[in-house]
Design an enzyme around this catalytic site. Structure first.
Site, PDB file in Angstrom:
ATOM      1  N   HIS A 213       0.840  -1.201   0.000  1.00 51.58           N
ATOM      2  CA  HIS A 213       0.000   0.000   0.000  1.00 51.58           C
ATOM      3  C   HIS A 213       0.873   1.248   0.000  1.00 51.58           C
ATOM      4  O   HIS A 213       1.971   1.257   0.539  1.00 51.58           O
ATOM      5  CB  HIS A 213      -0.946   0.030   1.210  1.00 51.58           C
TER       6      HIS A 213
ATOM      7  N   HIS B 221       0.672   5.275   1.088  1.00 51.27           N
ATOM      8  CA  HIS B 221      -0.074   6.316   1.807  1.00 51.27           C
ATOM      9  C   HIS B 221      -0.106   7.586   0.963  1.00 51.27           C
ATOM     10  O   HIS B 221       0.923   7.994   0.421  1.00 51.27           O
ATOM     11  CB  HIS B 221       0.623   6.675   3.128  1.00 51.27           C
TER      12      HIS B 221
HETATM   13  P1  AMP Z   1       1.641   0.924   7.485  1.00 55.11           P
HETATM   14  O1  AMP Z   1       1.879   1.207   8.941  1.00 55.11           O
HETATM   15  O2  AMP Z   1       2.472   1.709   6.550  1.00 55.11           O
HETATM   16  O3  AMP Z   1       1.688  -0.570   7.221  1.00 55.11           O
HETATM   17  O4  AMP Z   1       0.162   1.426   7.195  1.00 55.11           O
HETATM   18  C1  AMP Z   1      -0.969   0.746   7.631  1.00 55.11           C
HETATM   19  C2  AMP Z   1      -2.063   1.754   7.756  1.00 55.11           C
HETATM   20  O5  AMP Z   1      -3.296   1.072   7.787  1.00 55.11           O
HETATM   21  C3  AMP Z   1      -2.010   2.612   9.040  1.00 55.11           C
HETATM   22  O6  AMP Z   1      -1.913   3.973   8.692  1.00 55.11           O
HETATM   23  C4  AMP Z   1      -3.332   2.286   9.740  1.00 55.11           C
HETATM   24  O7  AMP Z   1      -3.901   3.414  10.365  1.00 55.11           O
HETATM   25  C5  AMP Z   1      -4.180   1.791   8.590  1.00 55.11           C
HETATM   26  N1  AMP Z   1      -5.251   0.889   8.951  1.00 55.11           N
HETATM   27  C6  AMP Z   1      -5.203  -0.147   9.814  1.00 55.11           C
HETATM   28  N2  AMP Z   1      -6.389  -0.786   9.847  1.00 55.11           N
HETATM   29  C7  AMP Z   1      -7.195  -0.139   8.978  1.00 55.11           C
HETATM   30  C8  AMP Z   1      -8.546  -0.311   8.558  1.00 55.11           C
HETATM   31  N3  AMP Z   1      -9.316  -1.295   9.037  1.00 55.11           N
HETATM   32  N4  AMP Z   1      -9.053   0.553   7.645  1.00 55.11           N
HETATM   33  C9  AMP Z   1      -8.293   1.566   7.150  1.00 55.11           C
HETATM   34  N5  AMP Z   1      -7.016   1.767   7.489  1.00 55.11           N
HETATM   35  C10 AMP Z   1      -6.470   0.932   8.389  1.00 55.11           C
END
Ligand code: AMP
Ligand code: ZN
Length: 115
Positions: A101, A103
């Site tokens: 993913h 951001h």
């Molecule tokens: P990373 O830390 O780069 O792996 O990003 C993961 C992101 O997913 C974080 O910014 C979380 O806030 C986000 N996240 C976790 N669970 C969910 C969810 N159910 N829906 C939307 N975003 C989420």
């Protein structure tokens, strides 16, 4: 699809999300814990654990994610002022979900260097 992967389950519609874009290869949702006024996650539909696991077959996919990001930024009204695209890789990179993913953060001025 990996049945124990949070983002695979979101992409499959098994878990709710705030979807802002979807096509055959990319799915975009609002981050559940936004770090900026606009915080969107550009997800690959395909399960790839991280950029470190990309193969040649995924080159088009990465290009597509960035192209979709540009389109979503326009729709969200942050394209003109600019925004930040971030990919966290591994534990030191701050990755918490092992599914590819990017951001997209916008709506405020970003600091550099990032923490
Ligand atoms: P990373 O830390 O780069 O792996 O990003 C993961 C992101 O997913 C974080 O910014 C979380 O806030 C986000 N996240 C976790 N669970 C969910 C969810 N159910 N829906 C939307 N975003 C989420
Ligand atoms: Zn996954």
């Amino acid at each position: 699809m990996s049945s124990d992967c949070l983002f695979c389950r979101i992409v499959a519609g098994e878990l709710p999300s705030s979807q802002v874009y979807a096509d055959d290869s990319v799915f975009a949702i609002r981050d559940i814990s936004p770090q900026a006024p606009t915080h969107i996650l550009l997800l690959a539909r395909k399960h790839v654990a991280s950029p470190a696991d990309l193969t040649k077959a995924d080159h088009d996919l990465m290009g597509k994610i960035f192209a979709v990001g540009a389109e979503v930024a326009k729709r969200e009204g942050i394209a003109e002022d600019g925004y930040r695209l971030v990919v966290n890789v591994g534990r030191n990179g701050g990755q918490t979900v092992d599914h590819l993913h990017v951001h997209m953060l916008g709506g405020r001025r970003m600091a550099w260097p990032p923490g």
